[in-house]
Every structure is written in structure tokens, then in C-alpha cells.
Design an enzyme around this catalytic site. Structure first.
Site, PDB file in Angstrom:
ATOM      1  N   GLU A  27     -15.392  -2.579   3.494  1.00 34.02           N
ATOM      2  CA  GLU A  27     -14.383  -1.654   4.041  1.00 34.02           C
ATOM      3  C   GLU A  27     -15.028  -0.506   4.819  1.00 34.02           C
ATOM      4  OE1 GLU A  27     -12.665   1.507   1.817  1.00 34.02           O
ATOM      5  OE2 GLU A  27     -13.392   0.721  -0.092  1.00 34.02           O
ATOM      6  N   LYS A  88      -7.361   7.385   8.118  1.00 31.68           N
ATOM      7  CA  LYS A  88      -7.436   6.497   6.945  1.00 31.68           C
ATOM      8  C   LYS A  88      -6.201   5.605   6.979  1.00 31.68           C
ATOM      9  CE  LYS A  88      -6.909   6.877   1.971  1.00 31.68           C
ATOM     10  NZ  LYS A  88      -6.574   7.817   0.913  1.00 31.68           N
ATOM     11  N   VAL A 108      -9.088  -0.358   0.818  1.00 35.58           N
ATOM     12  CA  VAL A 108      -9.133  -1.643   0.108  1.00 35.58           C
ATOM     13  C   VAL A 108      -7.938  -2.499   0.535  1.00 35.58           C
ATOM     14  CG1 VAL A 108      -8.892  -2.729  -2.170  1.00 35.58           C
ATOM     15  CG2 VAL A 108     -10.464  -0.796  -1.857  1.00 35.58           C
ATOM     16  N   ALA A 143      -1.549   1.866  -2.502  1.00 34.11           N
ATOM     17  CA  ALA A 143      -1.093   0.582  -1.934  1.00 34.11           C
ATOM     18  C   ALA A 143      -2.096  -0.537  -2.226  1.00 34.11           C
ATOM     19  CB  ALA A 143      -0.870   0.727  -0.430  1.00 34.11           C
ATOM     20  N   LYS A 161     -12.259   5.096 -10.448  1.00 34.31           N
ATOM     21  CA  LYS A 161     -12.675   6.431 -10.882  1.00 34.31           C
ATOM     22  C   LYS A 161     -11.668   6.974 -11.870  1.00 34.31           C
ATOM     23  CE  LYS A 161     -15.516   8.400  -7.355  1.00 34.31           C
ATOM     24  NZ  LYS A 161     -15.290   7.707  -6.090  1.00 34.31           N
TER      25      LYS A 161
END
Ligand code: PSU
Ligand code: MN
Length: 305
Positions: A27, A88, A108, A143, A161
Site C-alpha cells: 500500500e 488518503k 488497506v 472501511a 494498533k
């Protein structure tokens, strides 16, 4: 669908996919919004070398010039690392970025989408997005989780995380029918730490077994991907309680400053880096390399089936 108009795959990657050779998607949000410049430059190039070292071909994705790019040139990688004017892009943003020609880093969710369009089945990242703490009120759920439920790509990550609510993230994945596989571990990892206090669904002992599970899932016509949780190598692991304190501090700052929506994850990541004086960044880099290695092994095994 009119994919050919929008999908731009490098000749090397296209040939590999056609010949059934292993390809690993990577990514670009991790570059543009997850790591500082210029340190991310070395990472962007080295992670690709690691994939090649394992006998697979790297395919970093991004949205540039109205195209969904599969495989970036060295200049394009550097552009994503500089991150100037790079948005983003999650699923909802894709059509806007393609239509308007804006430069977008893929999360992702969008990396999975583009990988699936290109015919790539394995993807390596650092950590997945998930259900945020306090989502009961904010409804902030990445998402990434919906994408895992619907798009057929195996996502190798170091768990999530603990700035997320890991328990709720795993509940959500269960509801959506997404298998959570632990590579040689019973514990779902918490990114910097090998254990989160939550378990995985299955402890998978080898890349070959992981590939077999993915193949079987898709042979059965089961839609969606899988979370392939690969714990950080022991030597780079950070102390859970110390990281918990840092994450809580970053969450407090986000609340004070009224940070919301898609800005949340990048805000927390950059403050975690500041609060840990770069130690966390070094671990982040190493766990991502480790995931690239594992993803490549799985992709190689998948090609044998
Ligand atoms: N978690 C990390 N590093 C990252 C991300 C998540 O530790 O760089 C990025 C990934 O691209 C992920 C995205 O898909 O953040 C999730 O953002 P959101 O929570 O806004 O969906
Ligand atoms: Mn969100």
C-alpha cells in the site's frame, strides 16, 4: 465495468500475473500518511527488495494521473513518500480521485480493491484499520473491515494498533465472516507487541498451510479476504504498558484538538512517533519488512496450488 481504461499495471507485473507467478501488493498510505519523510524513502524501496528476495514481485499501488496504478516507478515511489498534495484514499474516495486526476495514497481497503482488479491475491502491510475506541458513539469503523469481508485478498499484517478497540475489531470481523489467521501464534498481535490479550481464530503453522486455506476459501466461492496476523519479531517488540500510555496520550490530544474522521489515524500515528522519539518508527519499519517476507512466502506457496 470498464477497467482497462483506468487500471495501469507495469509490464513486469502484468506478465507475472498472466504467467501465474507470485506477486505481492503493497500500500501507499503507509508511505504518505503513516511514516515521516524522508525516512520513508528507504523503507519504500527496501520493502520491494525484500519481496524480490523471496522470489515474488512487488506491486505498490497508488492513484496517479487518473489511473489506478499497480507497480510504481522509483520516481512515483518518491512522490508518494514526499506526500505533498497526496490524499488518503479509501473506497469512498476512489472515483473522485480517478475522475479528477488527484494523487491518492491507497489504504488497506483501496489496495485490496486494486489488487483484486489486477488479479493479485496477497498483500502485505503494517497494521489494518479497525473499530476505533469510542466507536459506540462516533461510529468510526475503518472501511478496511468491510473490504476484508468482500474482496478476495489475503492481508498480511502485524495485527492492529491498540489505538483501536481490538476486541470490537475482532467481533466485527467475525460478524462479517472474515477469518483471522495467526502465523505461528494463538494471540492476535497488537502491532508493536506480539500479544494484544485477544486470540486469533486459527494458529497457522506455515505459509503453505495459509496458502491452502486461502485457496480453499476461494475454491468454495466464499467471498472476501482474510486477516493474516504475523507478530513483530521478538527483538523489535515494544513494552505493551509503555505503548498503552503513549497511545492514551495521543488519543487525549486528538480529543482535545477535535480530530475526526479520516484525519484520526494519521494524527494518532504521527503523535505516537513524536511521543516515542522514533523508537516506535524503527519497530514499525521492521514489522512491515517481516510482513513483506511472510506475504511473499504465502504468495509463492499459493502459486504452487
Ligand atoms: N495503521 C497503521 N499504519 C497505517 C494505517 C493504519 O498502523 O499507515 C493506514 C492504513 O493505510 C489503513 C488506514 O488502511 O490507515 C486506515 O485508516 P482509517 O482508520 O481512516 O480507515
Ligand atoms: Mn475512520
Amino acid at each position: 465495468m470498464n477497467l482497462e481504461k483506468y487500471l495501469s499495471i507495469t509490464p513486469e507485473i502484468e506478465a507475472a500475473i498472466k504467467a501465474g507467478k507470485p506477486v505481492v501488493a503493497l500500500e501507499s498510505t503507509i508511505l504518505s500518511h503513516g511514516m515521516p519523510y524522508p525516512e520513508n524513502m528507504e523503507f519504500a524501496h527496501k520493502v520491494e527488495e525484500i519481496v524480490r528476495g523471496e522470489g515474488a514481485i512487488p506491486a505498490t499501488t497508488a492513484i496517479i494521473g487518473g489511473k489506478l496504478k499497480v507497480g510504481l516507478t522509483s520516481d512515483e515511489l518518491d512522490l508518494m513518500c514526499k506526500g505533498e498534495g497526496v490524499g488518503k484514499v479509501s473506497r469512498r474516495d476512489v472515483a473522485v480521485y480517478v475522475a479528477s486526476g488527484q494523487i491518492g495514497a491507497t489504504t488497506v481497503a483501496t489496495t485490496m480493491m486494486i489488487a483484486a482488479m489486477a488479479g493479485i491475491k496477497v498483500f502485505a502491510t503494517g497494521g489494518i484499520g479497525g473499530v476505533h475506541r469510542g466507536a459506540q458513539e462516533t461510529m468510526d469503523i475503518s472501511a478496511d473491515l468491510q473490504e476484508l469481508a468482500k474482496t478476495p485478498v489475503g492481508v498480511v499484517c502485524a495485527g492492529a494498533k491498540s489505538l483501536l478497540d481490538i476486541g470490537l475489531t475482532l467481533e466485527y470481523l467475525e460478524t462479517m465472516g472474515v477469518p483471522v489467521l495467526g502465523m505461528g501464534t494463538d494471540d492476535f498481535p497488537a502491532f508493536y507487541c506480539r500479544k494484544s490479550g485477544f486470540g486469533v481464530d486459527f494458529n497457522v503453522e506455515s505459509p503453505a498451510m495459509c496458502a491452502k486455506i486461502l485457496k480453499t476459501k476461494w475454491d468454495l466461492g466464499l467471498e472476501g479476504g482474510a486477516v493474516i496476523a504475523n507478530p513483530i519479531p521478538v527483538e523489535y517488540e515494544l513494552d505493551f504498558d509503555e505503548m498503552e500510555a503513549v497511545i492514551n496520550k495521543a488519543l487525549e490530544m486528538a480529543k482535545e484538538q477535535g480530530i475526526k474522521g479520516k484525519a484520526t489515524t494519521p494524527f494518532l500515528l504521527s503523535h505516537i512517533k513524536e511521543l516515542t522519539k522514533g523508537v516506535a518508527f524503527a519497530s514499525n519499519v521492521q514489522l512491515a519488512y517481516n510482513n513483506a517476507r511472510m506475504a511473499s512466502k504465502i504468495a509463492v506457496e499459493l502459486c504452487k496450488l
